[in-house]
Design an enzyme around this catalytic site. Structure first.
Site, mmCIF file in Angstrom:
data_model
loop_
_atom_site.group_PDB
_atom_site.id
_atom_site.type_symbol
_atom_site.label_atom_id
_atom_site.label_comp_id
_atom_site.label_asym_id
_atom_site.label_seq_id
_atom_site.Cartn_x
_atom_site.Cartn_y
_atom_site.Cartn_z
ATOM 1 N N LYS A 1 18.265 20.401 -37.301
ATOM 2 C CA LYS A 1 17.223 19.553 -37.907
ATOM 3 C C LYS A 1 16.514 18.771 -36.796
ATOM 4 O O LYS A 1 15.871 19.391 -35.941
ATOM 5 C CB LYS A 1 17.846 18.676 -39.003
ATOM 6 N N HIS B 1 20.839 14.646 -41.785
ATOM 7 C CA HIS B 1 19.466 14.183 -42.020
ATOM 8 C C HIS B 1 19.203 12.825 -41.386
ATOM 9 O O HIS B 1 18.084 12.319 -41.483
ATOM 10 C CB HIS B 1 19.168 14.079 -43.520
ATOM 11 N N SER C 1 19.482 13.947 -49.003
ATOM 12 C CA SER C 1 18.268 14.711 -48.736
ATOM 13 C C SER C 1 17.255 14.688 -49.870
ATOM 14 O O SER C 1 16.086 14.955 -49.655
ATOM 15 C CB SER C 1 18.638 16.154 -48.415
HETATM 16 C C1 LIG Z 1 21.488 20.686 -43.420
HETATM 17 C C2 LIG Z 1 22.773 20.050 -43.695
HETATM 18 C C3 LIG Z 1 23.974 20.675 -43.359
HETATM 19 C C4 LIG Z 1 24.010 22.078 -42.816
HETATM 20 O O1 LIG Z 1 23.605 22.115 -41.490
HETATM 21 P P1 LIG Z 1 23.457 23.548 -40.774
HETATM 22 O O2 LIG Z 1 23.653 23.238 -39.341
HETATM 23 O O3 LIG Z 1 22.087 24.033 -41.116
HETATM 24 O O4 LIG Z 1 24.519 24.418 -41.326
HETATM 25 C C5 LIG Z 1 25.149 19.993 -43.569
HETATM 26 N N1 LIG Z 1 25.165 18.750 -44.100
HETATM 27 C C6 LIG Z 1 24.021 18.126 -44.451
HETATM 28 C C7 LIG Z 1 24.098 16.749 -45.026
HETATM 29 C C8 LIG Z 1 22.801 18.756 -44.270
HETATM 30 O O5 LIG Z 1 21.696 18.127 -44.634
#
Ligand SMILES: *Cc1c(COP(=O)(O)O)cnc(C)c1O
Length: 396
Positions: free
Chosen positions: A242, A211, A183
Site C-alpha cells: 500500500k 492502511h 478500510s
Molecule cells: C491490505 C491489507 C492486508 C493484506 O495486505 P497484502 O500485503 O496485500 O496481503 C492485510 N491487512 C489489512 C488491514 C489490509 O488492509
C-alpha cells in the site's frame, strides 16, 4: 464428473451476478498513479488505489529495484531458512524495526501471510484472542488457524472490548487485535484506550498497520505514533503493498522473542518463497525516503484535509475519518453503483461499496487520497462529485 460440477459452479456464479456482487476488473495499461490509462484508451484520475504516498511509480524506488536486479539477480528460488536470505532482506528488516521503534522484524510475501502466520505459533487453546469485528479478512483467517479462544467486540467499541477482556480473564495469555485504520470508514482504532484496557486486564496488543503505515501519524509511523505511544504494541503487522511502495510484501515487527519464534514456526514464512531482492531494495529506499524528510507524508495529509473539507462543505454525508480514506455515504447499493459509473464518465475512478463489504443500507463511495494527487486533481474530483451529486439528487 466435471460436467455436474461445472453446472454447480455456473449456478453459484449466476447467483453472484444476480445479487449484484459480481466483481469485474478494469484493465490499466499505464503505471499506477494519480492519472492512469485504461485499455479502452480512456485516461482517468485514480481515487481508489492504496497508493497513499504515490510511490507505486516513484523513480527512486524504480532505480533501487533496477540496481538490485543487476547486482542481486531476479529471484531467490528458496525460502528464507534454506538459502533464501539476502543481505537486502536483513537490511530491510532492520530498517522497518527502526522505523516503528520495535526490536525485530520478519518479512513475508504479503501482509495476508503475515497475519495468517502470526497467531498459531504464538498462542494455544489456553490463550485468548480479542478481535475487532471489522478486522481484515487475513486476521480472521489467521485467528481461525489458531486454537486460542476467540472473543469479538464491535468495531472500535471500547465498552465491548472491556466486557470481552473480563470474559477472557480465565485464559493464560490475552492478545487484543485491531486494524490501525479500518478500510471502509477510514476511522483510526482508539489505540490509547486499547492500551489502557490492555494494562488494566493484562493483555498484549497487535495492530495491523496496513492502511495506517505511511499515512497516520505526523511522520507516517501509524497509530502508535498518532497516539504518541511508539513501541507500545507488542506486535505490528503491515504491508509493502500500500503506502510502502505498492508492489508486494508484508512484515511482522515487534518484540524480539516473538519475531524469533515466528522465524522458527510461522508456516507462511517457513513454506513460502522469500520476496525478490529487488522488492527488498525498493523497500530500503522507501524507508530512507520517508525518514530523510517528511514531504510525502505532509503532502498526503494536506491533500486529505483539503479534499475531505471541500466534500463535506458541499453537503455530502461522510464518515468521521482521520486517515486518507473518505467514505461518502449514499446508503443505497444501486445508487452507489450508478454514482461511481457517472463519476467514471467524468474521468474520476472510484468504487461504490455495498453489502456484504459494508453493512446493509450503508452503501457508499470510498475515496482514497494520495500524495501523488495535485491540487488540480483534487479540484477535478470535487467538481465531478458536485455535478454527480446534483444530477442524482444526493445534493439538494
Ligand atoms: C491490505 C491489507 C492486508 C493484506 O495486505 P497484502 O500485503 O496485500 O496481503 C492485510 N491487512 C489489512 C488491514 C489490509 O488492509
Amino acid at each position: 464428473m466435471y460436467t455436474d460440477y461445472q453446472k454447480h459452479l455456473e449456478k453459484i456464479i449466476d447467483e453472484i451476478k444476480e445479487s449484484g456482487l459480481y466483481k469485474s476488473e478494469r484493465i490499466i495499461i499505464s503505471p499506477q498513479g494519480a492519472e492512469i490509462e485504461l485499455n479502452t484508451g480512456r485516461k482517468v484520475l485514480n481515487f481508489c488505489a492504496n497508493n497513499y504516498l504515490g510511490l507505486s511509480n516513484n523513480p527512486e524506488l524504480i532505480k533501487a529495484a533496477k540496481r538490485a536486479l543487476d547486482d542481486h539477480g531476479y529471484g531467490m528460488s528458496s525460502v528464507r531458512f534454506i538459502c533464501g536470505t539476502s543481505d537486502l532482506h536483513k537490511e530491510l528488516e532492520e530498517k522497518i524495526s527502526r522505523f516503528f521503534m520495535t526490536e525485530d522484524t520478519i518479512l513475508y510475501a504479503s501482509c495476508f501471510d503475515a497475519n495468517a502466520g502470526v497467531f498459531e505459533p504464538l498462542l494455544t487453546e489456553e490463550d485468548a484472542i480479542i478481535s475487532d469485528a471489522l478486522n481484515h479478512a487475513s486476521i480472521i483467517d489467521g485467528v481461525r488457524l489458531c486454537k486460542a479462544k476467540r472473543y469479538i467486540y464491535a468495531n472500535a467499541d471500547m465498552d465491548e472490548l472491556e466486557e470481552q477482556l473480563k470474559l477472557a480473564q480465565s485464559q493464560r495469555f490475552r492478545l487484543i487485535v485491531t486494524d490501525g485504520v479500518f478500510s471502509m470508514d477510514g476511522n483510526v482504532a482508539p489505540f490509547r484506550r486499547i492500551a489502557e484496557l490492555a494494562d488494566l486486564y493484562n493483555a498484549m496488543i497487535m495492530v495491523d498497520e496496513s492502511h495506517s503505515a505511511g499515512v497516520v501519524g505526523e511522520t507516517g509511523r501509524g497509530v502508535t505514533e498518532f497516539f504518541g505511544m511508539p513501541g507500545r504494541a507488542e506486535i505490528i503487522t503491515g504491508t509493502l503493498g500500500k503506502a510502502f511502495g505498492g508492489a508486494l510484501g508484508g512484515f511482522t515487527t515487534g518484540k524480539k522473542e516473538i519475531i524469533e519464534l515466528l522465524r522458527q514456526r510461522s508456516r507462511p514464512y517457513l513454506f513460502s518463497n522469500s520476496i525478490p531482492p529487488l522488492v527488498a531494495a525498493a523497500g530500503i529506499e522507501m524507508i530512507g525516503m520517508m525518514t530523510r524528510n517528511n514531504e510525502l507524508q505532509d503532502k498526503l495529509h494536506r491533500n486529505s484535509e483539503y479534499f475531505i473539507s471541500r466534500i463535506s462543505n458541499l453537503g455530502f454525508d461522510i464518515r468521521p475519518t482521520r486517515s486518507a480514506i473518505c467514505a461518502i455515504m449514499l446508503y443505497d447499493a444501486k445508487l452507489s453503483q450508478e454514482f461511481a459509473a457517472k463519476l467514471l464518465e467524468e474521468g474520476i475512478y472510484v468504487i461504490g461499496f455495498s453489502y456484504p463489504v459494508v453493512p446493509r443500507g450503508e452503501a457508499r463511495i470510498r475515496v482514497q487520497l494520495s500524495a501523488a494527487h495535485e491540487r488540480e486533481h483534487l479540484d477535478a474530483a470535487v467538481s465531478a462529485f458536485e455535478k454527480t451529486g446534483r444530477e442524482t439528487g444526493v445534493l439538494k
